[in-house]
Design a protein around this motif. Structure first.
Motif: not given
Length: 576
Positions: A150-161
């Protein structure tokens, strides 16, 4: 009395007696603890965490990156350093980049890629110190890659960035943008190609990665995209295994990774700080902050002025970390005014890191990276891992600069990692410590051995720690060590204390920026006012926004381990 700023977070250190691990990613920490519970040692735990972070933190590290590590062997009480810093391609020259129209090193794409050295470090560490089969150690990572996590909040934000960067490479986009450019935390990310790459490394070893199938595929992908990295560059790579740098601080020995790592910056800063009595101070005391910031400026100026790949540049390492040089360099410190134009002294280096200690007292401090967020933004099709942009981020496009680009040269490196021991009373080397003692390497794909000149012992383990964060690393490591060794804070207080960052550091892309001091808002207003009065250019940031992900494990009396993970990054420390 504890500084009130240290009580604004409810966290506490973790205690254990049989082993402990800490990392910035919970699944990685769990994998490291699993290896200890299976009877593995600290190296097994570290390599499990290295593999899992390569899967779950793909924007920061992986098989296409580089790595540095320190290993403390409890049986011999010695510290060994590993350098997996890959060089620039042999076709890379200042003339060639300028002919292609570059005035500065490119930050993305195949022309920013250096040889990936991390795999060599993983395998060399396991060959020397591992106790469990590597197939068992890497099983959690392979499972997460193949079955998903499961993607965590950090990785989700970094994918968006990084979505725009990833979208330019079809192979990278197919893996990391499969759920869209703004995935929700909890979304399952699968990377079966990466699982197969790990299995191929298990089957073929360093010889296979650097001279076999994966090396050929990397070379072919580079050539197809017009890059400079070749299979021949891969085949020429060797891991360095050597005696680490060491200095003393308040009677302790502090070990660091040698150039091209910038670990000596921490040692020089400690030598400078040792000339001042910090007892009775605190992390938010304006006198302490001013002193340490000014010390940082001098040490970073020395790094920028003098250091490069030791194979190309005669770097004055011994002078820079000597007590005599520190005594002279202290004369350049002004305890009342900020120096906003520091220069090198007169002489007559985004990431993830983790630490592990086992029940026998063996310890590992490990850091690996693909350099900038999402590295070069390029992936070899079918491999599942991104390539680093270390050459593009690290080199100066100058033939005269000590850190200037040259064929086969390693850039000066932000990655560094530390370990602290207490000298033994019978140690003939005494409190002054020693300097690197390399020996001639043996030849072999992906490895070299520097074992000559080993002392009988480097002392008793006191603590092991590190942090990711580019040029923040030496600064934050300095603050953590002072918090523990001078102020007597426990592991959690040390990593959670309000943090400052002096910017810029050594990263070529930022060197022309004016100096500023970034303070977390948990610093008292009185501290900020006093620093402004002394001439610092301040930039206020959020209460936990300084960056980094500091990890720390201390050895207490009675065989108890005390550990903590930085609350800024959602990491965790676990023990049993």
């Amino acid at each position: 009395m504890i500084d009130p700023a240290l009580t604004s977070d409810p966290g506490r250190p973790v205690w254990a007696t049989r082993g402990m691990v800490a990392s910035g990613q919970p699944l990685a920490t769990a994998a490291g603890l699993e290896m200890l519970l299976r009877g593995g040692n600290a190296v097994d735990a570290a390599l499990a965490m290295a593999a899992v972070t390569s899967v779950t933190m793909p924007e920061m590290c992986g098989l296409g990156g580089d790595a540095f590590a320190l290993v403390y062997d409890a049986r011999t009480r010695t510290v060994t350093a590993f350098n997996g810093s890959g060089p620039a391609p042999l076709a890379a020259s200042v003339e060639r980049y300028r002919a292609a129209g570059y005035t500065e090193m490119p930050f993305e794409g195949w022309w920013s890629v250096a040889v990936p050295g991390a795999v060599g470090v993983y395998l060399e560490m396991h060959a020397r110190y591992g106790s469990l089969p590597l197939e068992e150690v890497w099983a959690p990572a392979i499972r997460y890659a193949r079955e998903g996590f499961p993607i965590d909040a950090r990785l989700a934000a970094n994918i968006a960035a990084g979505a725009d960067k990833l979208a330019q490479d079809p192979a990278a986009a197919a893996v990391f943008l499969a759920a869209g450019s703004r995935p929700r935390p909890g979304t399952i990310l699968k990377n079966p190609d990466l699982a197969r790459s790990f299995e191929q490394v298990l089957a073929e070893g360093a010889e296979g990665f650097y001279k076999g199938t994966l090396a050929r595929r990397i070379g072919e992908a580079s050539r197809a995209a017009g890059g400079l990295l070749t299979a021949e560059d891969m085949a020429a790579f060797e891991v360095e295994v050597y005696r680490p740098l060491v200095t003393t601080y308040r009677g302790y020995r502090v070990f660091e990774t040698a150039p091209p790592s910038q670990g000596l910056i921490l040692l020089e800063m400690l030598n400078l700080a040792e000339g001042f009595d910090l007892s009775g101070g605190s992390p938010t005391d304006p006198d302490v902050v001013h002193l340490l910031v000014e010390i940082k400026k001098l040490a970073f100026a020395d790094r920028n002025a003098y250091l490069g790949d030791p194979r190309f540049v005669k770097a004055p390492v011994e002078k820079l970390i000597s007590k005599a040089y520190a005594a002279r360099r202290r004369q350049d410190l002004d305890l009342r005014r900020a120096n906003n134009a520091p220069s090198g002294g007169d002489l007559d280096g985004d990431t993830t890191s983790f630490v592990a200690v086992d029940g026998e007292g063996n310890a590992v401090s490990f850091i690996h990276s693909i350099s900038a967020l999402w590295g070069a933004g390029v992936m070899v099709p079918g491999t599942g891992f991104l390539m680093n942009n270390r050459a593009g981020r690290g080199f100066v496009l100058s033939e005269e600069h000590p850190n200037g680009l040259a064929p086969g040269k390693r850039t000066m490196h932000t990655l560094n990692t530390y370990l602290v021991t207490r000298p033994q009373s019978h140690d003939p080397e005494g409190p002054e410590g020693g300097h690197p003692q390399p020996a001639a390497p043996e030849q072999g794909a992906g490895s070299s051995r520097h074992d000559a000149g080993r002392p009988s012992g480097d002392g008793e383990l006191v603590l092991v720690g590190n942090t990711p964060g580019g040029d923040g690393q030496p600064q934050w490591n300095l603050q953590v060590l002072v918090n523990v060794l001078d102020f007597g804070l426990n592991a959690y207080q040390a990593v959670a204390a309000p943090r400052w960052t002096s910017f810029p550091g050594t990263d070529p892309i930022n060197l022309k920026a004016p100096l500023e001091l970034r303070l977390e808002s948990r610093f008292p207003a009185e501290t900020a006012a006093e620093l402004l009065q002394r001439g610092h250019v301040l930039r206020g940031i959020g209460p936990w926004a300084a960056g980094g992900s500091a990890m720390l494990i201390r050895v207490l009396e009675g065989g108890v381990y005390e550990g903590a993970a930085d609350p800024r990054d959602g990491g965790v420390a676990l023990g049993f």
